[in-house]
Design a protein around this motif. Structure first.
Motif, mmCIF file in Angstrom:
data_model
loop_
_atom_site.group_PDB
_atom_site.id
_atom_site.type_symbol
_atom_site.label_atom_id
_atom_site.label_comp_id
_atom_site.label_asym_id
_atom_site.label_seq_id
_atom_site.Cartn_x
_atom_site.Cartn_y
_atom_site.Cartn_z
ATOM 1 N N THR A 67 4.164 7.191 -1.701
ATOM 2 C CA THR A 67 3.800 5.951 -2.399
ATOM 3 C C THR A 67 4.526 4.767 -1.781
ATOM 4 O OG1 THR A 67 5.568 6.305 -4.029
ATOM 5 C CG2 THR A 67 3.367 7.139 -4.576
ATOM 6 N N GLY A 68 4.241 3.590 -2.329
ATOM 7 C CA GLY A 68 4.825 2.376 -1.779
ATOM 8 C C GLY A 68 4.410 2.193 -0.331
ATOM 9 N N LYS A 69 5.296 1.625 0.474
ATOM 10 C CA LYS A 69 4.989 1.428 1.891
ATOM 11 C C LYS A 69 5.268 2.681 2.711
ATOM 12 C CE LYS A 69 5.494 -3.585 2.000
ATOM 13 N NZ LYS A 69 4.068 -3.813 2.307
ATOM 14 N N ASP A 70 5.993 3.617 2.132
ATOM 15 C CA ASP A 70 6.314 4.865 2.825
ATOM 16 C C ASP A 70 5.267 5.913 2.486
ATOM 17 O OD1 ASP A 70 7.603 6.784 4.304
ATOM 18 O OD2 ASP A 70 8.997 7.329 2.695
ATOM 19 N N THR B 128 -1.798 -13.782 -2.242
ATOM 20 C CA THR B 128 -1.311 -13.391 -3.577
ATOM 21 C C THR B 128 -1.267 -11.879 -3.769
ATOM 22 O OG1 THR B 128 -3.505 -13.407 -4.614
ATOM 23 C CG2 THR B 128 -2.321 -15.512 -4.505
ATOM 24 N N LEU B 129 -1.764 -11.120 -2.796
ATOM 25 C CA LEU B 129 -1.776 -9.666 -2.929
ATOM 26 C C LEU B 129 -0.904 -9.030 -1.850
ATOM 27 C CD1 LEU B 129 -5.603 -8.980 -3.488
ATOM 28 C CD2 LEU B 129 -3.807 -9.089 -5.225
ATOM 29 N N GLU B 130 -0.143 -8.021 -2.240
ATOM 30 C CA GLU B 130 0.664 -7.260 -1.295
ATOM 31 C C GLU B 130 -0.205 -6.174 -0.672
ATOM 32 O OE1 GLU B 130 4.886 -4.764 -1.189
ATOM 33 O OE2 GLU B 130 4.279 -5.877 -2.988
ATOM 34 N N THR B 131 0.037 -5.890 0.595
ATOM 35 C CA THR B 131 -0.766 -4.885 1.296
ATOM 36 C C THR B 131 0.140 -3.829 1.923
ATOM 37 O OG1 THR B 131 -0.788 -6.293 3.268
ATOM 38 C CG2 THR B 131 -2.674 -6.462 1.786
ATOM 39 N N ASP B 132 -0.472 -2.905 2.645
ATOM 40 C CA ASP B 132 0.237 -1.819 3.333
ATOM 41 C C ASP B 132 1.090 -1.011 2.358
ATOM 42 O OD1 ASP B 132 1.097 -0.099 5.272
ATOM 43 O OD2 ASP B 132 2.552 -1.485 6.161
ATOM 44 N N ARG B 133 0.440 -0.495 1.331
ATOM 45 C CA ARG B 133 1.164 0.324 0.354
ATOM 46 C C ARG B 133 0.178 1.165 -0.447
ATOM 47 N NH1 ARG B 133 2.799 -3.358 -4.839
ATOM 48 N NH2 ARG B 133 0.794 -4.393 -5.123
ATOM 49 N N HIS B 134 0.716 2.188 -1.076
ATOM 50 C CA HIS B 134 -0.040 3.020 -1.999
ATOM 51 C C HIS B 134 0.558 2.839 -3.382
ATOM 52 C CE1 HIS B 134 -0.894 7.348 -3.632
ATOM 53 N NE2 HIS B 134 -1.755 6.465 -4.112
ATOM 54 N N VAL B 135 -0.231 2.299 -4.301
ATOM 55 C CA VAL B 135 0.199 2.103 -5.689
ATOM 56 C C VAL B 135 -0.336 3.269 -6.510
ATOM 57 C CG1 VAL B 135 0.110 0.612 -7.710
ATOM 58 C CG2 VAL B 135 0.188 -0.398 -5.411
ATOM 59 N N ARG B 136 0.549 4.101 -6.984
ATOM 60 C CA ARG B 136 0.128 5.253 -7.777
ATOM 61 C C ARG B 136 0.466 5.001 -9.248
ATOM 62 N NH1 ARG B 136 2.408 10.624 -5.668
ATOM 63 N NH2 ARG B 136 0.585 10.563 -4.296
ATOM 64 N N LEU B 137 -0.566 4.824 -10.044
ATOM 65 C CA LEU B 137 -0.399 4.675 -11.484
ATOM 66 C C LEU B 137 -0.369 6.056 -12.132
ATOM 67 C CD1 LEU B 137 -3.080 1.879 -11.932
ATOM 68 C CD2 LEU B 137 -0.621 1.543 -11.794
ATOM 69 N N ASP B 138 0.125 6.114 -13.335
ATOM 70 C CA ASP B 138 0.136 7.369 -14.087
ATOM 71 C C ASP B 138 -1.308 7.741 -14.420
ATOM 72 O OD1 ASP B 138 0.439 9.509 -15.787
ATOM 73 O OD2 ASP B 138 1.553 8.410 -17.324
ATOM 74 N N ALA B 139 -1.831 8.781 -13.771
ATOM 75 C CA ALA B 139 -3.230 9.147 -13.954
ATOM 76 C C ALA B 139 -3.534 9.531 -15.388
ATOM 77 C CB ALA B 139 -3.607 10.291 -13.013
#
Length: 452
Positions: A67-70, A407-418
């Motif tokens: 997740t995140g940038k990693d 206004t948006l951050e990129t190069d990341r994976h945002v994982r919400l609580d499914a």
């Protein structure tokens, strides 16, 4: 009312208005845009597009590792590797109204209907359809006066307006992605020729048809009819803008030639229609031609809002060009069969490859500030199903591309609580806020998606 300076310019000819991208030589004295609605801090237009692919994905090869940038892109998303700085991946979003909740079968109709509305479709095969306004049309109602076209609705599928398509649901739900109101879908255009004529033709549909007929009779390009204006405008431009104008018009002509080639070599039977069919035989060519037209409409500020249904949910199209002869829908019910899942992954990879093409196109186009059109866009790509085998409407496969004007951050994976089933409508509320529109109660939203 005092008129504000504008960046919008056209080359006008007989029945034509060829919109131009912004050019420094033609800029008004002020650096500010005509309106602060749907513009960036630098005054560039801010756009939104919503792209749909059917039948879910092979989830085991879709979501990234980490997740995140990693994070590490999974096999399906490898075509996007060189574009990591241009998008973010969102997992954990859901459409609660996609689930049966007492309405029985019909997951494909519900997946398609809820994708941009966050609303529950009324189960009826009759004319008393009821859903909700879609996010693109909510934006268009607020922003449409800013551009020549309030919105653009595209598809690679033919339209079906009536009858029952999926377990008692009207076909309207399954073949329309965009909804102007709860009872009024916005028919999408699948013929590139007609999209081209809409972008460059002047007048109503009958007038555009007459002008098209004349061009075809005389075998002339749209650019032939604005040649005089082109030469006159070139005299007003600096060296860099002359080059930019030439590159732009070359691109327009290339698109026009591709449409003409599709018309010339099509193997469809002759049928009566508004204009000759400009639909390429190859599916990837069709998708890319529509993406080129969409990119053109954004670059010239002809519209700031668009939807594109690459295929309707439940589509059983085969993909022989990539070695998949079985139908997509049939394969999606894989029952964990390894070979079938591998073929689904191939189809997913095919669609992501087309997305990469579109993002590269937008990245290559520049706005007046020097930022790319992609920088100043918000592009949602995904499906109304995650696992097509189990008809899951949670943990949806969603990519959000573009930086939303910074206004948006990129190069990341945002994982919400499914397990929380965060409504996808929360994403839409946040996107509307970025475009200066306040509607916290859109669809089944519970509030803005603050993580983006």
């Amino acid at each position: 009312m005092k008129m504000q300076p504008t960046r919008r310019h056209f080359l006008k000819g007989l029945g034509l208005a060829v919109a131009l991208p912004a050019m420094e030589s033609l800029m008004p004295g002020t650096a500010q845009a005509a309106s602060r609605t749907a513009t960036t801090a630098a005054g560039d237009p801010l756009r939104s597009a919503f792209l749909y692919v059917p039948n879910g994905v092979n989830v085991s090869k879709w979501f990234p590792e980490g997740t995140g940038k990693d994070y590490k892109l999974n096999e399906t998303m490898k075509p996007l590797e060189d574009l990591r700085s241009e998008f973010q991946i969102l997992s954990g979003l859901a459409h609660e109204h996609g689930f049966a909740n007492g309405d029985g079968a019909g997951d494909h109709a519900r997946a398609h209907a809820t994708y941009l509305t966050g609303a529950r479709p009324k189960k009826t095969a009759g004319s008393d359809i009821e859903l909700g306004i879609s996010i693109d049309q909510e934006m268009a109602q607020y922003l449409g006066y800013e551009t020549r076209l309030p919105s653009l609705e595209l598809s690679c599928d033919g339209a079906r307006k009536s009858g029952s398509c999926d377990s008692g649901y009207s076909c309207a739900y399954q073949f329309n992605l965009s909804w102007r109101s709860a009872n009024t879908p916005m028919a999408a255009e699948s013929n590139p020729r007609l999209v081209f004529e809409r972008l460059f033709g002047r007048g109503n549909s009958e007038e555009r048809q007459r002008n098209f007929d004349q061009r075809m009779t005389e075998r002339r390009s749209v650019l032939d009819f604005v040649m005089g204006e082109t030469k006159s405008m070139s005299k007003q431009l600096g060296r860099n803008d002359v080059k930019k104008l030439d590159e732009y018009l070359t691109g327009v002509r290339e698109i026009e030639q591709r449409i003409q080639n599709a018309e010339k070599f099509r193997d469809l039977p002759e049928v009566e229609m508004e204009a000759p069919s400009g639909i390429p035989k190859d599916y990837a060519d069709h998708i890319r031609l529509m993406f080129d037209l969409l990119a053109l409409s954004f670059h010239t500020d002809s519209t700031r809002v668009a939807s594109f249904m690459l295929a309707h949910d439940g589509s059983n199209r085969n993909f022989r060009e990539i070695g998949v002869s079985e139908g997509h829908h049939s394969l999606s019910h894989h029952r964990e069969d390894k070979d079938m899942k591998e073929k689904i992954a191939k189809i997913d990879h095919f669609y992501v490859t087309q997305l990469a093409y579109f993002l590269e196109k937008l990245k290559s186009m520049k706005d007046p500030s020097g930022a790319s059109v992609l920088d100043n866009s918000m592009i949602v790509y995904g499906s109304g199903l995650s696992d097509g085998n189990r008809h899951r409407h949670d943990d949806l496969p969603i990519i959000l591309a573009g930086k939303g004007g910074g206004t948006l951050e990129t190069d990341r994976h945002v994982r919400l609580d499914a397990s929380a089933r965060t409504p996808m409508a929360n994403l839409f509320v946040t996107m509307m806020d970025r475009m200066g529109i306040q509607d916290p109660d859109f669809g089944d939203s519970t509030g803005p998606l603050t993580v983006i």
